[in-house]
Structure formats: structure tokens, C-alpha cells
Design an enzyme around this catalytic site. Structure first.
Site, short mmCIF file in Angstrom:
data_model
loop_
_atom_site.label_atom_id
_atom_site.label_comp_id
_atom_site.label_asym_id
_atom_site.label_seq_id
_atom_site.Cartn_x
_atom_site.Cartn_y
_atom_site.Cartn_z
N PRO A 152 0.60 -0.89 0.43
CA PRO A 152 0.06 -0.34 0.32
C PRO A 152 0.98 1.29 -0.02
CG PRO A 152 -0.89 -1.82 1.19
CD PRO A 152 0.79 -2.09 1.12
N CYS A 153 0.34 2.17 -0.80
CA CYS A 153 1.66 3.58 -1.03
C CYS A 153 0.25 4.38 -0.13
CB CYS A 153 1.64 4.02 -2.39
SG CYS A 153 -0.35 4.34 -2.95
N GLN A 154 -0.49 4.78 0.67
CA GLN A 154 -0.71 5.77 1.05
C GLN A 154 -0.13 6.41 2.02
OE1 GLN A 154 -1.87 2.83 0.93
NE2 GLN A 154 -4.52 2.71 0.62
#
Ligand SMILES: C[S@@+](CC[C@H](N)C(=O)[O-])C[C@H]1O[C@@H](n2cnc3c(N)ncnc32)[C@H](O)[C@@H]1O
Length: 322
Positions: free
Chosen positions: A70-72
Site C-alpha cells: 500500500p502506498c497511502q
């Protein structure tokens, strides 16, 4: 024999689809979200396990590990919180590398990931395992995807550092997939759906010309604009933007069916893109049907690595293995 791969944080499987296009065989994919895992099973392979990558203990050997954590926590669109727990997940790839003993590891993320302390830790740990680590910052539009989308690929190899693939010159305009006479969009396609604009949204959309955006609404109908729009002046350009069919689309994010989140208005109609149109802009073939309700489906689409970009990365790695 085909080289094998494991896909961690597989989502609905766009990165895997690119690997398969390049001749790789999927051995195992791991995805936490049930709807994305179900889409993977339906469209890509039944080697998917619906679980957290941190929970699996039986790890097979594989030639390649690909991962899209995940890149959030790293994205410039998010709060870029270095303490975001999701950032730690990028480091969980290491225990998989130790167990699966791959020749190559590819970790895909947004470019700011490379500037993070997590990436530094990851790089050091991969080097300690005798990998050569390279970073490829690639623009999907350079590889035939009708969309601008920059992604950073951390490519660790047991041999000499892998050299990045080179894109081709011509960019493909969004209109080539939105208005392809050989592939007209079908009204009975369960994915050719969008939230019907209602109320103030339905009043705003016809005021936005081709390449226009919310500044056109401010200029022609200030009564349809909240006070906050006047405070930020004319700086924000993509919100309520209408897509230009003659250029690659802007980055398709998980929120591409929300007009306030970007340049997601259809070039010719007063609505946002349909799920199918978003999927086409990510190179997804029309025979894919995603599982889940519309927002989770938009998330699976917006999270993916465009399949042509993924295939270009995969071909480069394949050449490196042989
Ligand atoms: C950026 S997306 C990956 C997209 C994928 N590479 C593709 O091309 O379609 C990240 C995915 O990680 C999943 N995820 C988040 N935490 C996870 C965990 N602990 N274990 C497995 N998957 C997880 C999310 O549900 C999301 O689908």
C-alpha cells in the site's frame, strides 16, 4: 519451463497479468481484501490466497517476487505520515525473500517511497542478502498505456543490476480506448456503469468544456460553488476537470468516479468515467469482470499497475534471468 513468481499485495492482479503476458507463471498471490482476491481468482489465477502477507508461513520457492505494498503513507496525495502502520508492510517482503529465495524481487510504489526511511531500510536489507538494487522510475504513457502514471520500481537482482526498460516515443491518447470503433462499449457490460450525476453535480457538469475544470464553473455560475472554492482561487486545476481524449488520461486513482478528485469527466458526456472506461485506461481487457460493489471495484482498478507497463517490466526481468 516458465519462470515462476509470487505476487504480494496482489490486488485484483494487474501486475500479475503483465507478468503472465511476458511468459511468467504465477505460483502464489496474496491479497487481504476479499473483493480484490475474488477478482484475481476470476480473471487471473486461482493461486490467490485471501490473507495478510504477514500471516502466511508456508512459502514456496519462486524465481521472482513482485510486490505492490500500500502506498497511502508515501503518496503525495495522502498525509505522508511516516508513522502510518501500512508503511511497515513494505518491509514484510523481506521475510518472503528469505524463504522463497528468488533471483529477482520487484517492489512497485509511488516515487516518494524511494525517499522514505522504509525504502532505505529495505535497500540495506536486500543488499545484506546479496542483491544488487536498482530503481526504475517509469512513466506508464511511455509504454503504450493511454494514461500518465509515474511509478517507482525497486528491482533487486542476485546478478548484475537490472537495467530499466526503455519506453517508445508515441503516447496513446485516451480517446483510442474510450472511442475505439473496433471495441464499442456495450450497454449490457456490468462494468460500464457510473454514478448518475444528481442535483448540483448535474448542474455543474454541462458548464465544463473540453479540457475545462472547476474554474469554468466559478466563472460562469458562482452560485453553484461553495465558498471554499473562492478561497483557493484558481490554483487547483484538475478538480472537476474534463478529460482530453487527444492526450493520455491523467492518473486513474481509486477515486476516479468522483469528479471533485481529478480530471475524470468523460470527454463528451456529462458524467464521470465508467468502471470499464477506467479499466481500459489501465490496459485491462474487456473480458475482465471485477468482483464487489462499485467503489471497491474502482479501488481495485485505481490501485493497479497498468498492464502494459507491468508487461514491459516483466519482459526486462525475463531477459535478465536467461
Ligand atoms: C497498491 S495495491 C496493489 C495492486 C496490484 N499490484 C495490482 O497491480 O493490481 C495494494 C494492495 O495491498 C492490499 N493489502 C493491504 N494490506 C495487506 C496485507 N497486510 N496483506 C496483503 N494485502 C494487503 C490492499 O488491499 C491492496 O489491494
Amino acid at each position: 519451463m516458465s519462470a515462476t513468481f509470487i505476487d504480494l499485495f496482489s490486488g485484483a492482479g494487474l501486475f500479475s497479468a503483465g507478468m503472465i503476458r511476458a511468459g511468467f507463471k504465477p505460483l502464489l498471490a496474496v491479497e487481504l481484501a476479499g473483493d480484490a482476491a475474488a477478482s484475481y481468482r476470476r480473471n487471473v489465477s486461482d493461486c490467490i490466497v485471501n490473507a495478510s502477507v504477514t500471516d502466511l508461513t508456508k512459502i514456496p520457492r519462486a524465481d521472482v517476487i513482485i510486490a505492490g505494498p500500500p502506498c497511502q503513507g508515501f503518496s503525495t496525495l495522502g498525509r505522508r505520515d511516516p508513522t502510518d502502520e501500512r508503511n511497515e508492510l513494505s518491509l514484510s517482503v523481506l521475510s518472503w525473500v528469505k524463504a522463497a529465495k528468488p533471483q529477482v524481487v520487484v517492489i512497485e510504489n509511488v516515487p516518494p517511497f524511494i525517499a522514505s526511511t522504509h525504502w532505505q531500510k529495505l535497500k540495506r536489507s536486500l543488499e545484506a542478502l546479496n542483491f544488487n538494487v536498482a530503481v526504475w522510475e517509469l512513466e506508464a504513457a511511455d509504454f503504450g498505456t493511454p494514461q500518465r502514471r509515474k511509478r517507482a520500481f525497486t528491482v533487486a537482482s542476485k546478478r548484475a543490476p537490472c537495467v530499466a526498460p526503455r519506453g517508445r516515443g508515441r503516447h496513446v491518447p485516451a480517446g483510442d480506448v474510450l472511442f475505439d470503433p473496433a471495441r464499442p462499449l456495450r450497454t449490457d457490460d456490468p462494468m460500464h456503469i457510473w454514478p448518475e450525476p444528481k442535483g448540483i453535480a448535474a448542474e455543474r457538469m454541462p458548464l465544463i468544456p473540453l479540457r475545462g475544470d472547476r474554474r469554468d464553473i466559478i466563472a460562469s455560475a458562482p452560485e453553484l460553488c461553495p465558498p471554499s472554492w473562492f478561497k483557493i482561487g484558481c490554483n487547483a486545476t484538475d478538480a472537476w476537470g474534463r478529460m482530453d481524449a487527444d492526450e493520455p488520461a491523467n492518473t486513474i486513482r481509486c477515486t476516479f468516479q468522483n469528479p471533485s478528485k481529478g480530471r475524470y469527466l468523460h470527454p463528451r458526456q456529462d458524467r464521470v468515467l465508467s468502471l470499464r472506461e477506467g479499466a481500459r485506461l489501465q490496459d485491462v481487457p474487456d473480458d475482465w469482470v471485477f468482483e464487489g460493489r462499485p467503489y471497491p471495484v474502482a479501488r481495485q482498478i485505481g490501485n493497479g499497475v497498468p498492464i502494459k507497463l507491468a508487461a514491459a517490466v516483466a519482459r526486462r526481468i525475463s531477459a535478465h534471468l536467461t
